[in-house]
Structure formats: C-alpha cells, structure tokens
Scaffold this active site. Structure first.
Site, PDB file in Angstrom:
ATOM      1  N   PRO A  12      -9.084 -10.949 -15.535  1.00 57.49           N
ATOM      2  CA  PRO A  12      -9.895 -10.460 -14.655  1.00 57.49           C
ATOM      3  C   PRO A  12     -10.379 -10.580 -13.337  1.00 57.49           C
ATOM      4  CG  PRO A  12     -10.424 -11.478 -16.814  1.00 57.49           C
ATOM      5  CD  PRO A  12      -9.608 -12.423 -16.719  1.00 57.49           C
ATOM      6  N   GLY A  51      -4.430  -1.166 -10.165  1.00 57.39           N
ATOM      7  CA  GLY A  51      -4.112  -1.583  -8.140  1.00 57.39           C
ATOM      8  C   GLY A  51      -4.491  -0.034  -7.296  1.00 57.39           C
ATOM      9  N   GLU A  52      -4.632   0.718  -7.819  1.00 55.73           N
ATOM     10  CA  GLU A  52      -5.190   2.444  -7.147  1.00 55.73           C
ATOM     11  C   GLU A  52      -6.067   3.074  -7.849  1.00 55.73           C
ATOM     12  OE1 GLU A  52      -0.847   3.793  -5.160  1.00 55.73           O
ATOM     13  OE2 GLU A  52      -0.006   2.808  -6.831  1.00 55.73           O
ATOM     14  N   THR A 111      -1.152  -8.793  -4.790  1.00 56.28           N
ATOM     15  CA  THR A 111      -2.164  -8.014  -6.330  1.00 56.28           C
ATOM     16  C   THR A 111      -1.830  -9.625  -7.361  1.00 56.28           C
ATOM     17  OG1 THR A 111       0.207  -7.151  -7.206  1.00 56.28           O
ATOM     18  CG2 THR A 111      -1.380  -5.697  -6.377  1.00 56.28           C
ATOM     19  N   GLY A 130      -2.592   0.521 -15.159  1.00 55.73           N
ATOM     20  CA  GLY A 130      -2.891   0.392 -13.860  1.00 55.73           C
ATOM     21  C   GLY A 130      -3.890   0.285 -12.975  1.00 55.73           C
ATOM     22  N   ILE A 138       2.918  -8.018  -3.815  1.00 52.05           N
ATOM     23  CA  ILE A 138       2.474  -7.620  -2.635  1.00 52.05           C
ATOM     24  C   ILE A 138       0.757  -7.552  -2.324  1.00 52.05           C
ATOM     25  CG2 ILE A 138       3.828  -5.763  -2.508  1.00 52.05           C
ATOM     26  CD1 ILE A 138       1.840  -4.147  -3.586  1.00 52.05           C
ATOM     27  N   PHE A 164       1.004  -1.555  -0.042  1.00 50.84           N
ATOM     28  CA  PHE A 164      -0.169   0.134   0.052  1.00 50.84           C
ATOM     29  C   PHE A 164       1.151   1.530  -0.102  1.00 50.84           C
ATOM     30  CE2 PHE A 164      -2.547  -3.022   2.996  1.00 50.84           C
ATOM     31  CZ  PHE A 164      -2.744  -3.939   1.767  1.00 50.84           C
TER      32      PHE A 164
END
Lengths: 763, 338
Positions: free
Chosen positions: A656, A728-729, A474, A726, A472, A246
C-alpha cells in the site's frame, strides 16, 4: 495530507518501507552516469537548429582548438550502423530516423555531431563553438500546417489493429433523445524524467557494457547489438536505478549505438550526459491529439450511441499511434459504437509512449463529454456513470474480470464531500476565488508479459532474487522482495533483489504497468519450484507432486488463496533432508493467452504483453474515480487545484505504501497535465521552444497542498498468479477531465483544449 | 560554457578596476569581457547556455561585508546591493513598513534561489525570452544586434506588451524592481570616480533600437545600494502566474498610495511581467491623484496604465489580465490597514 503509509485492507500486502529508501535518501544510489569508468572520454551532442533540410557544411576549426578535444564526429565520418526497425515492426527502436547517417535533417534537435573530449566542460565548450551551415526547407509543424499528410491508423501501424465498432451508430445517434457533439485537444508533452538521457559505453575486448537509464534492458541490449552487427550476448546493459521513465526509455533511442560505436573506434569508454533541452528531441514524447466525441443518450441517461474519432501527430517515417479508442469504446454500456483513429505526419521527431499512453488523451475527451452529457441531462455526473456501468464491454461482450468503478466513485465521493456540491455552475465561492468540484472515471488495462526469474535460497534463509526488471522509481525492488519473502516464508530483510541488468533472467519492458504482475508472477512461480524441491526432499514417500501442489499452490492459483492454505517450511530440516546448502531455481512464466513465441521473444528483447481488451474471453482493467476541487480567481483567472482525491481498485495491492506513492504521483501529474504541461511549438520552424524546466512547467509543492489516495479492496482471480493489476499508469488518466469538469462547475465555462491557462477563462 | 578567468575582488576599488579594464567603450555592458559575479543565479545559467561568454568573472561576494547591510532606522531604508533576497524578505521592519518590498521578494523565484540571489543581481536579471536564451536561434537583436527578433511572430505568450519596440519584445522578468519603482527608490552606483546616485527608474533602458543595451550603467560601474524613502505606508504587490510558486509573473503590480481622508494625495503604479523594463504607469498615477477612491476610478486607472499596450499573437491576454490585476491591487492598497 497524511504522510503515514496506509494500513493494508483485505487482499493487500504489507506497507513495507522501500527497499532502496536509504540509498536514495543518502544519495548512494548509482544511476547510469554515476557508474565509475576507467579514464572515460566525454561526449557532448550538437543538435540541429532546423527541423527540415540538410547540413551543408561544418566549421570545426574553432571547436577543434579547445584544449582537450579528441574528436568531432559528424555524418561525414559517422559510425557505420545497420538499418533500424521500429519496435512495432519487430525491431527495437523508438524512431527509424538515424542521425549521422547523412546530411539530411528530419526534425528539430536531431543529433548532427558528437564532440568527444577529455572533460565534459571541454566537450561542451567545443560543441558551442561548432558552426553549422544549413539549407533549410520550410517544415510542417503540426495539425493544420501545410504539407502534413493524414491517413487512418489502421493499416499503417501494426499495433493498431482495429477501429472498434458495434451496432449501428449512425442510426442510433440520429434517433437519440439527447445528443452531444464536442471536440477536444491535448497538447504536445515531454516526459522530462529527472535523470537525463545519459549513456556510458565501455568495451572490454569484444564485449560492450552500456550504462543507461532504460525501461527495457533486454530490448536495449538486443537493439544495440543489432545496430552494431554484433552478437547480443556480447552486450550488457546495466542500470540498477533509473531516475524516472514514464515511457521515454522503453524503446531504443539513436544515441546509444552512436556512442557505443565511437567508444569502439576510440578504444576508450565514453560518457554522454545530454542536456535537458536535448532530451526534448533525442527521445520520444507525447504528440498532440485531437478528438471528436458524439454521444447519444435516452432522457434517463442511458447511452445509446457513442463515436470517438481521434487524430494524432507522428513523424514522417514512423506511424506511431496510441489509439485509445480501444478503451473509450469499451468503458460504458452502449449498444451502438463507432470509432476512427488517424495519423497526421509532420516534420517532427517520432513520438512514443508516455505515462498512460492511449488513455490519457482519449479519456480526457470521453470523460469531459460524459460531464457535458450529464449537464445536458441535468443529472449528477456520478449517477450518469452509474447508469452506464457495465459488467461486460460492449464491443465483444466479454466480461470484465473485475470492475470496481462505482465502488471507487462512491468511496471517493464520500471522502471528497461531493454531497456538499451545489450543482449549479458558478454557485460556490470563497472570497476572491470561485470554487468548482469535478470528477471523472479513470481506468487502465491490466497487462502482463512473459518473464523469467532466478531465485536462490540458502539454509539460513538468505535469499537472492535475480530478474532483469527495472526500478524506475516505482518500488520494483520492494515488491519483488516482498513477494519472495512471503512465498518462501523468510524474513523480508533476508531477501536481496537484483534488477536492471541484462545478464539477469529476462523481464518485460517496464511499461504498460505490467511489471508488478509479470515479475511477481515469475518470482512466485520460481519460489514454488524451490519449495517443491524442499518438500520433495522432506517427504519422499508421499505423492510428491500432489503434496507439493496442495502445500504451495503452484500454477495459476492466486497468491492470496495459496497463502491461506500454505504451511511454512522448516528450512533447516528441509535443507538437511536435501543434503544441500543452497537451492537455486530458474523458471520462465508466461500469462494466459500469451502468444506462442513468448519465451523466444522474451530472450531477444521483444515485447509480448497481453491483457486489457486483447484477452481471449475476458477483459481486464483497473478502475478508479477522481475528484478535484479547483479554485479560479475572479480577478486574475488563475486556476489552482488545492484538493485531489482518488479512489482506486487494482486487484491485489502488493504494498500500500508504494501503491499510494504511484497513485499520488499520478494524480499530481494528471493535474499538471491539465493545467501546466505543454511543449510549445514554433509553427514557423517546427521547433520546441520551452524545452527546459523553467518554461515547461510542472507543479511545485505549493500547487498540491492536498492529495488523497484511497485504496479499495479488490480480489481478482482471473488475471495473473499475483492477482495484481498494474496501477502505475492508472491515476493520471482521469485527472485531465476531472479538472476541466471542475473548471466548468466553477465558472460555467467548458474548456476542451489542454492545458487550461488563465487566458482561457472568461468569467 | 567557455573557459574564463576567475578573479576575486576584495574591495570595491579592485572590483571596479577589474571590470572597467575589460570593458570596451563601444560594447554594451552585457557583452563586456568581464562580468561581476554575486549570487550567480542568472550569470552562471547564461554562461552554461553560451548566451554570455565573459572572458573573466569578477567575484564581488567579498564586498558583502560593506555592501549587504539592511538599515531600516529613520526616514530612509538603505539596502546593500549584496543583501540576499531571503534576508530582506524576512526582515520584520521591511514587512511592516515596506510590504511591497517584502512581498515582491517573497513571491520571487524559489527559496533556494532567494537564499543565493542578491538584490543588485536581482534587478540586473536578464530576460527569460526563450529565443534569447537559446543560441541556436540566429535572430535575437538582444544577443546579436541587427539579427532580428524570433519572438515577434514566434511563441510569445510570456512577452511584453508595454515598452516594446520593433526590435525586441522581451519581458523584464523580476519582481523586486517594481517595488523599487513604486517607492521612488534611489540606486547608488559605485564606479571609477566614486559613488553616484540616481532614481532607480532611470536604471533600465527600454529596448528601442538597441535592445542589447539594457541599463544606464557605465563600464566598470556596480550597484552598491538602494535607498528607499519612507513615505508610502500603503503598498501592495500582486502577482499573477501559472503556478503557485517559483514562477515568473504573467502580470504583476506594485502599488503605493498616499491616502488622507479618503482622498488619494499621491500614487505610484509599477507593472511587472508585461513590460520590457520595470514599468511605471504614470498615466494611471495622474488619474488617481487628487481623487476619491472607488472601484470605477481603479478601473479607469488600470485602463490608463495599459492604454499604449500592444499585444501579439499569444500575449494579448496580458492587457486585460494586467488591468484586472492593477484594479484589484489598487482596491487592496486603498483598504489596507495602516
């Protein structure tokens, strides 16, 4: 909530199960502190109970009497370490505050001693028995505390380059038909990854091995080497699994070099597992922010003026700044824009990246203000976004490489049942509960960094991919394996992936949601090198380069297009033609617009990400739309969010299943950030009070009964060879505002300060 | 955590002896050199945090054979002190006849903790005051008598508004104790001279000038059982908190009503999350008694319950929250099907 993996749509990979699923579920995944060490000693940290002042003396007699204590290291005999440079100034560190250098204390919970003992229990007991005498100075805790200093971010933080501006904001705002001015606050937050900030160090002669959860093994390796004054090639960082990052593990913290130096001095491996509360002060965090938004619009909803002013807290020595105006000034069409970001220095540990660093606090402000504007205009908030949607960002006029914002709004609105919303606040209820629907846009810059990879293909199809990326949580292993399998035409189960080791070819920091784009682009390129060699061997008389290009689509061609015209290799024939059993290739990939020193920086552990608004003639972002149902209890004012629905478009979705998991986690964190998470600071002492999981609340399952993630098809050929943005965020950016907007709808009360708690509701 | 001696008590006499031998008369029980271990969900935590530093642990789990019974027959409910929270919460007779007990347990802690924690340990749970639980703060009258109170002007959102003193504002954190107060429970205590009983409401002590003394238990004494009369068919437990599960109350109310022909013959109002001890709101009770129930009465009773409340910087909201919660709980109790 359905548990099945989503079916892939156009431009999506297979929802392959996670590469590391079985080892994780069965507890066999080895995290840093699980790594076996030969006869280790155990370290326990002693941290300061004051935020500013100095240590006058230690009484160690009682501690030294604990059986098994080997040494207690204080500043009086602290390790000799080289000066630190902040990562943004060309160094590696997330803070320049160096513990154990002197008696000075710069923040709460600073490391002031390290107890080394034969067992963890002895080290902990001895640490509890250390008595410290301080001379305390009254610290400045946060905004408005006496003694803080404030200055513009521009000029003091080299990564904050501009306060975006265009047109004439002042005049346009003055003349606007509808105006809104509102202030918003976000709290201090801590990442609290499940895995603690552990570090194990073992020396083998002059070589140092570090087991530590890190989001950047090359950065840590080079940073520790620099601090210790040794050759970086003698340092190896290993972490095949990281229990959450994170952003908290992106830059080097002071603990690593300290533990390494003590291990060298004692000539013995040392294992440190700090406590949960120590994690609040020995690493970074998200500092509190303040915002003022001014919006001017015509009566039909077109934005004519936008100003975003932000202020953020940082430490005394370091000008950390997230500076999200680079995103908020470019999200909507608006001809007159102004912005300013300031940094307020207090007696705190240096803050740092935390999942969706600039966007989370800054979009909370903008997307709340957009909702407020929609109310003023008596307009559906979705329609207000549609009216101000744009194909080009307003500051430099550059086109978005792709932008599916409104498609996301429409899909999510449909799934959520937005049309069932009666627009008046306080107009929906169910028994004791007032119901509110709210929504917000979400976005995150598409970033890429230089990356290398090594791939080895055997005649039987077995493939080994080596890249110092990071798992991490992900799904990095999984999508790297999928990428190689797809590119080489081998079965997925024949691909072995190795990440999390600084002996492997360098990859960027696992931050800024760049990993998929960077690592998969590099792996694709290296797989193509292998294919070229094999094709060359099979077809020596053809125009080799042309043939190979046509067949495998090298260069910047996106994966999907290449895949369409691609022919699979007859591996055995190709290997026979080559006369070899193994083909191994190494390659280095860098994105378009990457700086000249990219590859050099990549090897020395410096981050060189490009993307978002920093691309030369385009701007690249992933988008989404988030809808939240909140329920506010009429009697207790308790706030719950039983339904979260998000639709997202992020270029090629590599998998997915892992994508949905990332986005689902993001939505949940976003809700948590809006309703639960805040680090409480005792303003008298500048100390974090709720520094544990009982008092720093995160959601439990009962808080999130319904989370729906919708993945939209999107193809973008202008970003990177993988065609991936990306994500993830992406999902936790809009949720703060969506929750507050829903609370407004439920209660008629606009809340501009996070987190929202029951005492903030006045129905 | 500091090194300690681990002992296992195989019968009550042995436990009492081990505990009283280590207890000095002038020490509060919380600082006694020997501490009993049941579920361990509070004690182990506090030992890891270095807040409690017993030289010896007396494991009383072997006493469970005699001390964990759930006896629901007849006019009294008897609950052994070593019964697990989860077992009691899941018991059909308790859910039916003593809903306030089942619900207060069900809404407490997490499933994992309820599986470990015992009833006796639960009522002895110590405060969650952050300053009490963090030994790096020098000023905590509960931990170090006479050292001051960091919470008084610190971060005190979770702290008490009732039963406070100028020495301590730490909240009693539990849920089940309020149910016991509301049902006029008796606590059975085993000590050197055998077994004694007293009203549960007399177990906890408000901080006053001695916040380190939390209960009226004497050295060597252990809670062995709770006894609850079956005279309150209407009982309700409501709990307001920041998240939906696994979180302490910001305010809770345990209500028991005896209503006949629309008239409240008797009432109990116990408050949690807002007071330094499991709190009985007698003023509210006397206001309710002999009255016909309506929403106005519920509001007046709630106001009376918090008439003496003192809020501080971050916790004043608990007064208005507590009143709304009590009024709502009274409404629910008055209309519940019995």
């Amino acid at each position: 909530m359905t548990v099945a993996a989503p079916e892939p749509k156009a431009n999506m990979g297979n929802p392959a199960p996670r590469y590391d699923a079985v080892v994780k579920v069965t507890g066999r995944a080895t995290y840093a502190s699980d790594m076996p060490l030969a006869s280790p000693a155990y370290a326990f940290l002693v941290t300061s109970a004051i935020a500013k002042g100095r240590v006058e003396s230690f009484d160690l007699a009682d501690a030294n009497r604990v059986r098994g204590v080997i040494d207690i290291v204080t500043h009086e005999k602290g390790p000799k370490l080289k000066e630190l440079k902040l990562y943004s100034n060309g160094g590696y560190a997330g803070t320049t505050i160096q513990p154990l250098k002197s008696a000075e204390i710069a923040h709460d919970g600073q490391i002031i001693a390290v107890v080394i003992a034969e067992t963890y229990e002895a080290a902990r007991e001895a640490a509890n028995r250390v008595t410290v005498s301080y001379t305390a100075v009254v610290p400045s805790a946060t905004f408005d505390s006496p003694g803080t200093t404030t200055a513009a971010a521009k000029g003091q933080n080299s990564q904050f380059k501009e306060d975006p501006q265009v047109g004439n904001f002042a005049k346009a705002f003055e003349d606007a038909e509808v105006k809104l001015t509102a202030s918003y606050d976000t709290p201090t937050q801590h990442h609290n990854p499940m895995e603690l900030f552990s570090t194990s160090c073992a020396w083998i002669g002059d070589n140092l091995v570090i087991y530590e959860p890190s989001q950047y093994v090359y950065g840590l390796k080079n940073g520790v080497a620099e601090q210790l004054g040794i050759d970086a090639d003698k340092v190896r960082v290993v972490n095949p699994y990281v229990g959450g990052g994170f952003g908290s593990r992106g830059s080097m913290t002071p603990r690593t070099a300290i533990i390494a130096a003590i291990a060298r001095r004692l000539n013995r491996p040392i294992k440190l597992v700090p406590t949960r509360d120590q994690g609040f002060t020995i690493a970074t965090y998200r500092a509190e922010t303040r915002h003022e938004i001014k919006l001017g619009a015509s009566r039909d909803g077109k934005l004519v003026a936008l100003r975003h002013e932000g202020a953020e807290v940082s430490s005394r020595p370091d000008a950390y700044c997230v500076g999200g105006t680079k995103t908020t000034t470019r999200l909507y069409a608006c001809p007159n824009v102004d912005s300013l970001v300031s940094i307020v220095r207090a007696d705190r540990n240096t803050p740092g990246f935390m999942r969706s660093p600039p966007e989370v606090p800054y979009l909370f402000a903008l997307e709340s203000a957009m909702d407020e504007l929609a109310v003023k205009l008596k307009m559906d908030p979705v329609e207000l976004r549609r009216i101000n949607d744009t194909t080009n960002e307003p500051i430099g006029g550059k086109p978005y490489t792709s932008r599916s914002l409104m498609a996301c709004f429409d899909e999510a609105a449909k799934a959520f049942g937005w049309s069932q919303r009666s627009p008046e606040p306080k107009s929906m209820a169910d028994g004791d509960w007032l119901i509110g629907y709210g929504c917000a846009a979400t976005c995150y810059p598409t970033q890429m960094g230089p990356s290398a990879a090594r791939v080895r293909l055997q005649r039987d199809g077995r493939t080994r991919v080596e890249i110092a990326g990071h798992e991490i949580g992900t799904g990095a292993y999984t999508i790297i394996a999928q990428t190689a399998a797809e590119r080489l035409g081998v079965p997925l189960e024949k691909v072995a992936v190795f990440v999390g080791d600084s002996e492997l070819p360098p990859a960027p920091v696992a931050g800024g949601s760049n990993s998929t784009a960077s690592t998969c682009s590099a792996v694709m390129m290296v797989c193509d090198q292998i294919r070229q060699r094999l094709f060359k061997a099979m077809m020596p008389n053809q125009s080799l380069t042309d043939r190979a290009k046509e067949t495998v689509g090298i260069g910047q061609t996106p994966a999907t297009r290449a895949a369409k015209s691609d022919r699979s290799l007859d591996l055995e024939k190709a290997f026979d033609a080559l006369g070899a059993g193994v083909v191994e290739e190494y390659g280095e990939w860098k994105p378009e617009d990457a700086p000249l020193d990219s590859f050099q920086a990549m090897h020395s552990g410096h981050v060189r990400l490009v993307g978002g608004h920093s691309l030369k003639d385009k701007i690249a972002y992933a988008f989404g739309a988030e809808f939240v149902e909140v329920r506010v209890n009429r009697f207790t004012h308790e706030i719950r969010a039983p339904r979260l629905v998000g639709a997202f478009a992020a270029g090629r979705i590599m998998n997915p299943r892992t994508a949905r998991s990332q986005l689902m986690g993001g939505l949940i964190w976003g809700m948590s950030s809006a309703l639960l998470e805040a680090t409480e600071i005792d303003e008298r002492t500048a100390r974090y009070v709720n520094d544990n999981f009982a008092d720093y609340l995160v959601p439990v399952n009962a808080d999130v009964p319904g989370v729906e993630v919708i993945l939209l098809s999107e193809q973008d050929d202008h970003i990177n060879p993988a065609g991936a943005k990306g994500l993830g965020e992406l999902a936790n950016v809009g949720t703060n505002a969506a929750v507050c907007n829903a609370i407004y709808h439920a209660t008629g009360q606009r809340i501009r300060k996070l987190p929202v708690r029951l005492e903030n509701i006045e129905v | 955590m500091r090194s300690f001696l681990y002992q296992r008590a195989t019968d009550p006499g042995m436990a009492v002896q081990a505990l009283s031998a280590a207890a000095a008369a002038n020490n509060p029980l919380t600082q006694a050199a020997a501490q009993p271990l049941a579920g361990g969900t509070t004690l182990i935590d506090l030992m890891k945090l270095d807040v409690m530093r017993p030289a010896a642990i007396v494991d009383i789990n072997p006493l469970a054979r005699g001390w964990s019974g759930i006896e629901t027959g007849g006019e009294k409910l008897r609950l052994g002190a070593l019964a697990k929270m989860s077992d009691v919460a899941a018991h059909a007779d308790i859910q039916r006849h003593y809903p306030v007990i089942a619900n207060s347990l069900r809404l407490a802690a997490s499933a994992q903790l309820r599986n470990m924690a015992t009833l006796g340990g639960n009522v002895m749970q110590r405060t969650r005051c952050s300053y009490f639980r963090d030994t790096s703060y020098d000023n905590c009258n509960k931990r170090i008598p006479g050292s001051g109170c960091a919470a008084m002007d610190g971060v005190n959102r979770m702290h008490a508004v009732l039963g406070t003193s100028d020495q301590c504002i730490a909240t009693y954190p539990g849920d089940f104790a309020q149910a016991l107060i509301a049902l006029d429970a008796t606590v059975e205590i085993t000590g050197k001279s055998g077994t004694r009983s007293m009203p549960f409401a007399q177990l906890h002590k408000a901080p006053g000038n001695t916040p380190d003394i939390e209960t009226t238990l004497q050295p060597g004494e252990l809670i062995s059982a709770f006894s609850i009369p079956r005279r309150w068919p209407r009982s309700v437990y409501l709990k307001a908190r920041d998240r939906q599960s696994y979180e302490f109350a910001l305010s809770s109310a345990a209500i028991a009503l005896d209503v006949q022909d629309g008239m409240i013959r008797d009432a109990r109002v116990a408050l949690g999350g807002v007071a330094t001890v499991p709190w009985r709101a007698r003023e509210a009770e006397s206001l309710l008694k002999g009255q016909k129930f309506d929403d106005g009465l519920a509001r007046r009773a709630a106001d009376a319950a918090f008439a003496d409340a003192k809020g501080r910087q971050h916790n004043s909201f608990k007064i208005s929250l507590g009143k709304r919660l009590v009024a709502r709980a009274l409404q629910q109790a008055s209309t519940m099907e019995v």
